[in-house]
Write an enzyme that holds these catalytic residues in place. Structure first.
Site, mmCIF file in Angstrom:
data_model
loop_
_atom_site.group_PDB
_atom_site.id
_atom_site.type_symbol
_atom_site.label_atom_id
_atom_site.label_comp_id
_atom_site.label_asym_id
_atom_site.label_seq_id
_atom_site.Cartn_x
_atom_site.Cartn_y
_atom_site.Cartn_z
ATOM 1 N N ASN A 63 4.227 39.009 48.954
ATOM 2 C CA ASN A 63 5.028 38.521 47.884
ATOM 3 C C ASN A 63 4.338 39.592 46.744
ATOM 4 O O ASN A 63 4.514 39.012 45.519
ATOM 5 C CB ASN A 63 4.682 37.009 47.656
ATOM 6 N N TYR A 64 3.478 40.504 47.012
ATOM 7 C CA TYR A 64 2.834 41.545 46.060
ATOM 8 C C TYR A 64 3.960 42.468 45.589
ATOM 9 O O TYR A 64 4.400 43.137 46.345
ATOM 10 C CB TYR A 64 1.762 41.984 46.451
ATOM 11 N N ASN A 65 4.526 42.604 44.298
ATOM 12 C CA ASN A 65 3.928 41.740 43.482
ATOM 13 C C ASN A 65 5.210 41.044 42.605
ATOM 14 O O ASN A 65 5.816 41.664 41.651
ATOM 15 C CB ASN A 65 3.057 42.212 42.324
ATOM 16 N N GLU A 72 6.605 45.044 47.329
ATOM 17 C CA GLU A 72 6.342 46.554 46.668
ATOM 18 C C GLU A 72 4.953 47.158 47.089
ATOM 19 O O GLU A 72 5.082 48.280 47.542
ATOM 20 C CB GLU A 72 6.409 46.313 44.993
#
Length: 328
Positions: free
Chosen positions: A54-56, A66
């Site tokens: 889940n970055y970012n 990403e």
């Protein structure tokens, strides 16, 4: 750069004693700048990269993955897969993409159900462009899913060769112990890493805090690595408090902004001036040389910031300085 072994048995691996955090690669930090930082880290002997699925998502224009995408593109362009170990995380991506994430209920986290773990591991493999994850953490503890299900899922991925070392993050010590005992009962690989927030300053004491390194966790980790107790290593995020040790405009966070912490930051600067080091370097050296050494995860937006952190590797705090820092 020195290396240390994480994990146990045939899936164990060596990683550098500093880990490079890549959370803002591809959003706040451009791909070009990220490539320069990654190149410098590897040139300095760094081998351990940290990211998440889940970055970012909370950076402007970010949706998640990403950072994994940047690492995957860098690996493809450099041909260095055999020289680095990659840790990613699952479970804290958005369960409902139309709702915000939150650290308080309702959190909207995906959780650590078996099907989620399998799916997100496969998705991360694709974004990273690799055929194996050296480390996969559960990003946040999931108390709504039975430990047998979560631990069993991580154990299956290890047995299938999808991941090397399973881990967990943002978790209380008793849950780590129960999870590892559950793994022993199931006959699967136990968590070999725990990732928590940790630095030279501490939060004010409150009940049920689950995301900071505790003395109990370090004591438990120090007791492992013997027969019947597989090794457990501790990695710490935000070891420099996102620049707050050296920037007046950056407050201490996570419950650490109190007079005792502010006094400890003053001592970091005092010691640094005396030995010709920065406060950040002193803070990292303190973590690296502690009675239970941890692996700091250092972020960098520029090569210069990374070089400052790398300078801590050559900094040895003698007993007098360490006692002074400990007692501040």
């Amino acid at each position: 750069m020195q290396q240390r072994t994480i994990g146990s048995g045939p899936t164990s691996t060596d990683v550098s004693v500093l880990c490079l955090g890549t959370m803002r690669f591809g959003t706040h930090t451009s791909r070009e700048a990220a490539f320069e930082i990654l190149d410098r880290f590897v040139d300095a002997g760094g081998t351990f990269l940290d990211t998440a699925n889940n970055y970012n998502a909370w950076d402007a224009g970010g949706h998640g993955h990403e950072s994994e995408d940047v690492i995957g593109a860098w690996l493809a362009s450099r041909g260095l897969r055999d020289r680095v170990r990659i840790a990613t995380k699952c479970g804290a991506g958005k369960k409902d993409p139309n709702l915000p994430l939150s650290n308080t209920p309702p959190t909207n986290f995906q959780g650590l159900g078996a099907e989620t773990v399998y799916r997100e591991a496969a998705t991360s493999l694709r974004h990273l462009g690799v055929d194996r994850l050296d480390v996969l953490y559960g990003h946040v503890d999931d108390r709504d899913t039975a430990l047998e299900e979560t631990v069993g899922a991580f154990g299956k991925l290890v047995a299938d060769g999808v991941i090397g070392v399973p881990g967990i993050s943002n978790v209380t010590t008793w849950r780590v112990v129960e999870a590892r005992e559950t793994a022993a009962r199931l006959g699967v690989e136990p968590y070999g890493l725990v990732q928590q927030q940790g630095s030279y300053v501490y939060p004010s004491p409150t009940p049920f805090r689950s995301n900071w390194v505790s003395g109990d966790l370090l004591d438990y980790a120090a007791s492992t690595g013997v027969d019947g107790r597989p090794p457990l290593a501790v990695t710490v995020y935000s070891p420099l408090h996102q620049g707050a040790f050296t920037r007046a405009d950056k407050p201490l966070f996570g419950g650490a902004d109190h007079p005792s912490s502010r006094r400890r930051v003053e001592v970091l600067h005092e010691v640094g001036r005396e030995i010709g080091a920065t406060a950040n370097q002193v803070a990292l050296a303190w973590l690296l040389g502690g009675p239970t050494p941890v692996i700091p995860i250092v972020g960098a937006h520029t090569v210069a910031q990374l070089d400052e952190s790398l300078g801590a590797l050559d900094l040895v705090l003698d007993d007098e300085l360490r006692t002074r820092l400990d007692e501040a």
